[in-house]
Motif scaffolding. Structure first.
Motif, mmCIF file in Angstrom:
data_model
loop_
_atom_site.group_PDB
_atom_site.id
_atom_site.type_symbol
_atom_site.label_atom_id
_atom_site.label_comp_id
_atom_site.label_asym_id
_atom_site.label_seq_id
_atom_site.Cartn_x
_atom_site.Cartn_y
_atom_site.Cartn_z
ATOM 1 N N ILE A 41 -2.670 -2.265 -2.995
ATOM 2 C CA ILE A 41 -1.039 -1.979 -3.029
ATOM 3 C C ILE A 41 -1.576 -2.505 -5.062
ATOM 4 O O ILE A 41 -0.598 -2.270 -5.479
ATOM 5 N N ARG B 58 8.512 -5.695 -2.335
ATOM 6 C CA ARG B 58 9.362 -6.138 -2.348
ATOM 7 C C ARG B 58 8.835 -4.984 -0.726
ATOM 8 O O ARG B 58 8.642 -5.914 0.503
ATOM 9 N N ASN B 59 8.699 -4.178 -0.424
ATOM 10 C CA ASN B 59 6.871 -3.157 0.197
ATOM 11 C C ASN B 59 6.603 -4.435 0.860
ATOM 12 O O ASN B 59 6.087 -4.214 1.992
ATOM 13 N N THR C 29 -3.709 4.305 0.182
ATOM 14 C CA THR C 29 -4.163 3.613 0.684
ATOM 15 C C THR C 29 -4.321 3.146 2.524
ATOM 16 O O THR C 29 -5.122 2.634 2.827
ATOM 17 N N PRO D 117 5.176 -0.183 5.789
ATOM 18 C CA PRO D 117 6.052 -0.036 4.760
ATOM 19 C C PRO D 117 5.499 0.056 3.052
ATOM 20 O O PRO D 117 4.134 -1.013 3.353
ATOM 21 N N GLY D 118 6.073 0.773 2.338
ATOM 22 C CA GLY D 118 4.636 1.041 1.601
ATOM 23 C C GLY D 118 3.164 1.443 0.982
ATOM 24 O O GLY D 118 2.609 1.051 0.173
ATOM 25 N N CYS E 73 6.007 -5.193 4.323
ATOM 26 C CA CYS E 73 4.759 -4.727 5.090
ATOM 27 C C CYS E 73 3.930 -5.660 6.468
ATOM 28 O O CYS E 73 3.809 -6.271 7.484
ATOM 29 N N TYR F 243 6.234 -1.586 -11.466
ATOM 30 C CA TYR F 243 6.798 -1.073 -9.962
ATOM 31 C C TYR F 243 6.896 -1.986 -8.412
ATOM 32 O O TYR F 243 6.109 -2.381 -7.966
ATOM 33 N N GLN G 259 -2.038 -0.151 -7.107
ATOM 34 C CA GLN G 259 -1.525 1.179 -7.001
ATOM 35 C C GLN G 259 -1.131 1.150 -8.336
ATOM 36 O O GLN G 259 -0.255 0.441 -9.299
ATOM 37 N N ALA H 70 8.836 -2.160 -6.850
ATOM 38 C CA ALA H 70 9.599 -1.434 -5.302
ATOM 39 C C ALA H 70 8.678 -2.240 -4.828
ATOM 40 O O ALA H 70 8.099 -2.055 -2.973
ATOM 41 N N ARG H 71 6.828 -1.943 -5.092
ATOM 42 C CA ARG H 71 5.433 -2.606 -4.112
ATOM 43 C C ARG H 71 5.783 -3.672 -4.163
ATOM 44 O O ARG H 71 5.149 -4.087 -2.854
#
Length: 349
Positions: free
Chosen positions: A43, A92-93, A124, A118-119, A97, A87, A46, A89-90
């Motif tokens: 994650i 939050r995910n 991945t 999620p994510g 997750c 980034y 990315q 959103a990673r």
């Protein structure tokens, strides 16, 4: 005719001798990786370099050694520790997750099961399945795309070539040691089959490489001409009292979602007035290139009346390092470290 088993044998032999030592990786041939550490590293990696990720990974795994620990973490603390990695959103995910995995008693072991988290997307999920569970999944990142494009001399420009390269990479994935093979291909692309000036003479696959034979290795993969990024402009306000700085938590979704930030407007579709009546003055502008657009933020700064203190963060608790990179640039411009500089913070002392 190219033999995929020969390529796998050569590449794995090279990896056994030259594998990069990374904090989330087990040594070649030492078995499967820890699913939590593999997932966390993938994650973080990315859209981010290995060099940038190392310190973040080590800090996260010190604070939260297991997925259950991360699942119990406070969202704001995770976002603060993520600050600067981009980034958002990673991040939050990541929390969502971790909580889902902890609730179901562990990570799924198949690509299909992992893809439901999620994510976790196609790349991945394949990477975790291969590296952590030794499943014969094909793992294709930018490094593997480059290696594959050169091995098979694929001249179709990117991104149109992506499906072709994935299908070709799948023909090379072995049933034995697929996780090591995936990491070997990534290491080869990162250290030898590099974007510019590939070191073909020391590559373990030099005899198998069609692009090398044709003298076009350095030209592949070809890329379609890039379209210019659209430009956005906005305003960021930095306001301080003697004891507080005016900041806000951005909405959970959207760019920089869930992060601590200075009030701003314009660039993200908002149309807001200044956050408080004050003698705002322009102190400069900052520029940042995002994936889909370029941004220029005009930075406005002002001292605020004491009654605005409740709307801000106490200065003795404010940590600029917890801000996302864009907002750290705003802070550095408005409140430079130079004690002789004119800034809202200095004008109040």
């Amino acid at each position: 005719m190219r033999e995929s088993s020969v390529i796998a044998t050569r590449l794995l032999g090279w990896y056994d001798r030259h594998a990069r030592k990374l904090p989330w990786r087990v040594p070649p041939g030492a078995g499967r990786g820890d699913p939590y550490r593999v997932w966390l590293s993938e994650i973080m990696l990315q859209q981010t370099t290995v060099a940038a990720v190392k310190s973040y990974f080590e800090r996260f795994t010190t604070l939260w050694p297991t997925v259950e620990d991360l699942a119990r973490a406070d969202d704001a603390q995770v976002m603060a520790e993520w600050a600067g990695l981009g980034y958002y959103a990673r991040a939050r995910n990541l929390v969502a997750c971790a909580r889902q995995v902890a609730a179901q008693g562990g990570f799924p072991t198949t690509r299909e099961g992992l893809a439901g988290l999620p994510g976790v997307g196609p790349y991945t999920s394949a990477a975790i399945a291969a590296i952590a569970h030794d499943a014969p999944e094909t793992v294709v990142d930018g490094n593997v795309e480059r290696v594959t494009a050169r091995l098979f001399a694929v001249e179709t420009p990117m991104p149109a070539a992506k499906p072709v390269l994935r299908d070709l990479a799948a023909t090379l994935t072995p049933q034995k040691r697929p996780g090591d093979f995936a990491q070997a291909a990534m290491d080869l692309g990162a250290t030898i089959c590099t974007p510019r000036s590939p070191a073909c003479t020391i590559c373990p696959l030099t005899d198998d490489c069609d692009a090398r034979a044709r003298g076009i290795a350095a030209d592949l993969p070809r890329k379609s001409p890039k379209k210019p990024k659209p430009e956005r402009r906005g305003i960021a306000w930095v306001g301080l009292t003697n004891s507080a700085v005016l900041v806000e938590e951005r909405a959970p979704k959207g760019l920089l979602g869930g992060t601590l930030a200075f009030p701003s407007t314009g660039w993200d579709g908002s149309d807001l007035p200044p956050p408080a009546p004050a003698d705002w003055r322009q102190v400069g502008a900052v520029r940042r290139i995002f994936t889909h657009f370029a941004l220029e933020l005009t930075v406005m700064a002002a001292p605020l009346r004491r009654q605005r203190r409740a709307a801000g963060c106490p200065l003795d608790e404010f940590d600029p390092e917890a801000l996302p990179g864009l907002m750290r640039k705003v802070w550095s411009l408005a409140c430079p470290a130079d004690p002789t500089a004119t800034s809202p913070a200095r004008s109040l002392t």
